[in-house]
Design a protein around this motif. Structure first.
Motif, PDB file in Angstrom:
ATOM      1  N   PRO A 275      -5.229 -53.900  36.712  1.00  0.00           N
ATOM      2  CA  PRO A 275      -6.471 -53.126  36.674  1.00  0.00           C
ATOM      3  C   PRO A 275      -6.731 -52.575  35.273  1.00  0.00           C
ATOM      4  O   PRO A 275      -5.818 -52.481  34.451  1.00  0.00           O
ATOM      5  CB  PRO A 275      -6.197 -51.980  37.663  1.00  0.00           C
ATOM      6  CG  PRO A 275      -4.717 -51.823  37.662  1.00  0.00           C
ATOM      7  CD  PRO A 275      -4.148 -53.191  37.406  1.00  0.00           C
ATOM      8  N   TRP A 276      -7.981 -52.222  35.000  1.00  0.00           N
ATOM      9  CA  TRP A 276      -8.309 -51.582  33.722  1.00  0.00           C
ATOM     10  C   TRP A 276      -7.678 -50.196  33.711  1.00  0.00           C
ATOM     11  O   TRP A 276      -7.419 -49.607  34.763  1.00  0.00           O
ATOM     12  CB  TRP A 276      -9.819 -51.501  33.538  1.00  0.00           C
ATOM     13  CG  TRP A 276     -10.497 -50.656  34.585  1.00  0.00           C
ATOM     14  CD1 TRP A 276     -10.885 -51.064  35.833  1.00  0.00           C
ATOM     15  CD2 TRP A 276     -10.819 -49.274  34.506  1.00  0.00           C
ATOM     16  NE1 TRP A 276     -11.438 -50.018  36.536  1.00  0.00           N
ATOM     17  CE2 TRP A 276     -11.416 -48.895  35.732  1.00  0.00           C
ATOM     18  CE3 TRP A 276     -10.680 -48.303  33.519  1.00  0.00           C
ATOM     19  CZ2 TRP A 276     -11.865 -47.615  36.000  1.00  0.00           C
ATOM     20  CZ3 TRP A 276     -11.121 -47.015  33.789  1.00  0.00           C
ATOM     21  CH2 TRP A 276     -11.716 -46.684  35.014  1.00  0.00           C
ATOM     22  N   LEU A 277      -7.416 -49.692  32.539  1.00  0.00           N
ATOM     23  CA  LEU A 277      -6.806 -48.375  32.409  1.00  0.00           C
ATOM     24  C   LEU A 277      -7.825 -47.402  31.832  1.00  0.00           C
ATOM     25  O   LEU A 277      -8.289 -47.578  30.706  1.00  0.00           O
ATOM     26  CB  LEU A 277      -5.574 -48.440  31.500  1.00  0.00           C
ATOM     27  CG  LEU A 277      -4.796 -47.139  31.347  1.00  0.00           C
ATOM     28  CD1 LEU A 277      -4.183 -46.712  32.682  1.00  0.00           C
ATOM     29  CD2 LEU A 277      -3.718 -47.278  30.286  1.00  0.00           C
TER      30      LEU A 277
ATOM     31  N   ALA B 295     -13.519 -43.896  40.501  1.00  0.00           N
ATOM     32  CA  ALA B 295     -12.920 -45.145  40.012  1.00  0.00           C
ATOM     33  C   ALA B 295     -11.565 -44.866  39.363  1.00  0.00           C
ATOM     34  O   ALA B 295     -10.633 -45.660  39.494  1.00  0.00           O
ATOM     35  CB  ALA B 295     -13.859 -45.822  39.017  1.00  0.00           C
ATOM     36  N   THR B 296     -11.441 -43.722  38.695  1.00  0.00           N
ATOM     37  CA  THR B 296     -10.167 -43.358  38.063  1.00  0.00           C
ATOM     38  C   THR B 296      -9.092 -43.141  39.115  1.00  0.00           C
ATOM     39  O   THR B 296      -7.953 -43.593  38.955  1.00  0.00           O
ATOM     40  CB  THR B 296     -10.345 -42.100  37.191  1.00  0.00           C
ATOM     41  OG1 THR B 296     -11.319 -42.388  36.184  1.00  0.00           O
ATOM     42  CG2 THR B 296      -9.052 -41.668  36.552  1.00  0.00           C
ATOM     43  N   THR B 297      -9.441 -42.466  40.209  1.00  0.00           N
ATOM     44  CA  THR B 297      -8.491 -42.247  41.299  1.00  0.00           C
ATOM     45  C   THR B 297      -8.073 -43.582  41.915  1.00  0.00           C
ATOM     46  O   THR B 297      -6.895 -43.785  42.217  1.00  0.00           O
ATOM     47  CB  THR B 297      -9.091 -41.321  42.374  1.00  0.00           C
ATOM     48  OG1 THR B 297      -9.462 -40.089  41.762  1.00  0.00           O
ATOM     49  CG2 THR B 297      -8.115 -41.060  43.498  1.00  0.00           C
ATOM     50  N   ALA B 298      -9.010 -44.497  42.078  1.00  0.00           N
ATOM     51  CA  ALA B 298      -8.705 -45.814  42.656  1.00  0.00           C
ATOM     52  C   ALA B 298      -7.723 -46.591  41.772  1.00  0.00           C
ATOM     53  O   ALA B 298      -6.778 -47.207  42.278  1.00  0.00           O
ATOM     54  CB  ALA B 298      -9.992 -46.612  42.863  1.00  0.00           C
ATOM     55  N   VAL B 299      -7.909 -46.540  40.461  1.00  0.00           N
ATOM     56  CA  VAL B 299      -6.983 -47.228  39.551  1.00  0.00           C
ATOM     57  C   VAL B 299      -5.605 -46.579  39.628  1.00  0.00           C
ATOM     58  O   VAL B 299      -4.584 -47.264  39.699  1.00  0.00           O
ATOM     59  CB  VAL B 299      -7.511 -47.209  38.099  1.00  0.00           C
ATOM     60  CG1 VAL B 299      -6.442 -47.674  37.125  1.00  0.00           C
ATOM     61  CG2 VAL B 299      -8.745 -48.079  37.974  1.00  0.00           C
ATOM     62  N   PHE B 300      -5.568 -45.251  39.657  1.00  0.00           N
ATOM     63  CA  PHE B 300      -4.282 -44.559  39.754  1.00  0.00           C
ATOM     64  C   PHE B 300      -3.575 -44.923  41.058  1.00  0.00           C
ATOM     65  O   PHE B 300      -2.358 -45.097  41.086  1.00  0.00           O
ATOM     66  CB  PHE B 300      -4.478 -43.045  39.640  1.00  0.00           C
ATOM     67  CG  PHE B 300      -3.201 -42.298  39.404  1.00  0.00           C
ATOM     68  CD1 PHE B 300      -2.620 -42.272  38.148  1.00  0.00           C
ATOM     69  CD2 PHE B 300      -2.578 -41.611  40.433  1.00  0.00           C
ATOM     70  CE1 PHE B 300      -1.433 -41.589  37.912  1.00  0.00           C
ATOM     71  CE2 PHE B 300      -1.389 -40.924  40.220  1.00  0.00           C
ATOM     72  CZ  PHE B 300      -0.821 -40.915  38.956  1.00  0.00           C
ATOM     73  N   SER B 301      -4.335 -45.094  42.138  1.00  0.00           N
ATOM     74  CA  SER B 301      -3.761 -45.494  43.422  1.00  0.00           C
ATOM     75  C   SER B 301      -3.089 -46.862  43.313  1.00  0.00           C
ATOM     76  O   SER B 301      -1.979 -47.071  43.819  1.00  0.00           O
ATOM     77  CB  SER B 301      -4.848 -45.527  44.495  1.00  0.00           C
ATOM     78  OG  SER B 301      -4.316 -45.873  45.748  1.00  0.00           O
ATOM     79  N   ARG B 302      -3.733 -47.787  42.645  1.00  0.00           N
ATOM     80  CA  ARG B 302      -3.137 -49.125  42.445  1.00  0.00           C
ATOM     81  C   ARG B 302      -1.831 -49.031  41.650  1.00  0.00           C
ATOM     82  O   ARG B 302      -0.836 -49.673  41.982  1.00  0.00           O
ATOM     83  CB  ARG B 302      -4.119 -50.034  41.713  1.00  0.00           C
ATOM     84  CG  ARG B 302      -5.343 -50.388  42.506  1.00  0.00           C
ATOM     85  CD  ARG B 302      -6.300 -51.237  41.673  1.00  0.00           C
ATOM     86  NE  ARG B 302      -7.498 -51.498  42.413  1.00  0.00           N
ATOM     87  CZ  ARG B 302      -8.693 -51.001  42.084  1.00  0.00           C
ATOM     88  NH1 ARG B 302      -8.852 -50.235  41.013  1.00  0.00           N
ATOM     89  NH2 ARG B 302      -9.740 -51.295  42.816  1.00  0.00           N
ATOM     90  N   LEU B 303      -1.863 -48.216  40.605  1.00  0.00           N
ATOM     91  CA  LEU B 303      -0.666 -48.071  39.767  1.00  0.00           C
ATOM     92  C   LEU B 303       0.466 -47.379  40.530  1.00  0.00           C
ATOM     93  O   LEU B 303       1.634 -47.736  40.367  1.00  0.00           O
ATOM     94  CB  LEU B 303      -1.015 -47.318  38.487  1.00  0.00           C
ATOM     95  CG  LEU B 303      -1.978 -48.078  37.558  1.00  0.00           C
ATOM     96  CD1 LEU B 303      -2.485 -47.161  36.451  1.00  0.00           C
ATOM     97  CD2 LEU B 303      -1.326 -49.327  37.000  1.00  0.00           C
TER      98      LEU B 303
END
Length: 173
Positions: A80-82, A137-145
């Motif tokens: 994912p993008w960071l 969107a930031t929370t979603a990326v953090f969830s993936r990480l």
């Protein structure tokens, strides 16, 4: 795996057999974007490094940057993008119950890297809770990480067993 300070009493530990307890493919990790809160227990002392210097804090940006780096190295096509560090630290809130503890790295005395076996650094232990806004969107990326954190160490000195974290998604249910 050497166990000890590299001196005469250092032993070698070797895994005789292994068992797969859990697995996920990269697409499953990339789809794990629904969680908005995580309880994180630091299993082994954890430290982050930036430009060759140890960083004092343990922030969502440090965790995300470390995991993103590993994901990008192992599976760039699904990574994912960071978001920017500042965005990660403002959108995600943290309750930090960690503390500093001295850790000896235990490098062998003659490892050729010029690091003495009694090198001590300060590392974080304890627990923290990170939560983010629903629909962000930031929370979603953090969830993936955080999904990747079940399979990868964070921070520096992973070869010494540092940076193992236990992440439990907790959305208040």
């Amino acid at each position: 795996l050497p166990v000890g300070d590299g001196g005469a009493r250092t032993s070698l530990a070797v895994a005789a057999e292994a068992q797969i307890l859990e697995r996920a493919d990269w697409e499953e990790l990339a789809a794990a974007d629904a969680h908005t809160a995580w309880d994180i227990r630091i299993v082994t002392p954890t430290v982050f490094t930036s430009r060759g210097e140890h960083i004092a804090g343990l922030t969502p940006a440090n965790l995300a940057t470390s995991l993103h780096s590993r994901w990008r190295r192992w599976s760039p096509s699904t990574c994912p993008w960071l978001p920017e560090r500042e965005r990660l630290d403002t959108v995600l809130t943290t309750r930090d119950d960690t503390r500093w503890e001295p850790v000896t790295l235990g490098t062998p005395r003659r490892d050729g890297h010029g690091r003495p076996s009694d090198r001590r650094i300060m590392a974080r232990t304890g627990e923290l809770r990170v939560s983010g806004a629903t629909g962000s969107a930031t929370t979603a990326v953090f969830s993936r990480l955080m999904a990747l954190a079940r399979y990868a160490n964070v921070g520096s000195h992973a070869a010494f067993g540092m940076g193992v974290i236990d992440v439990v998604p907790d959305d208040g249910a």
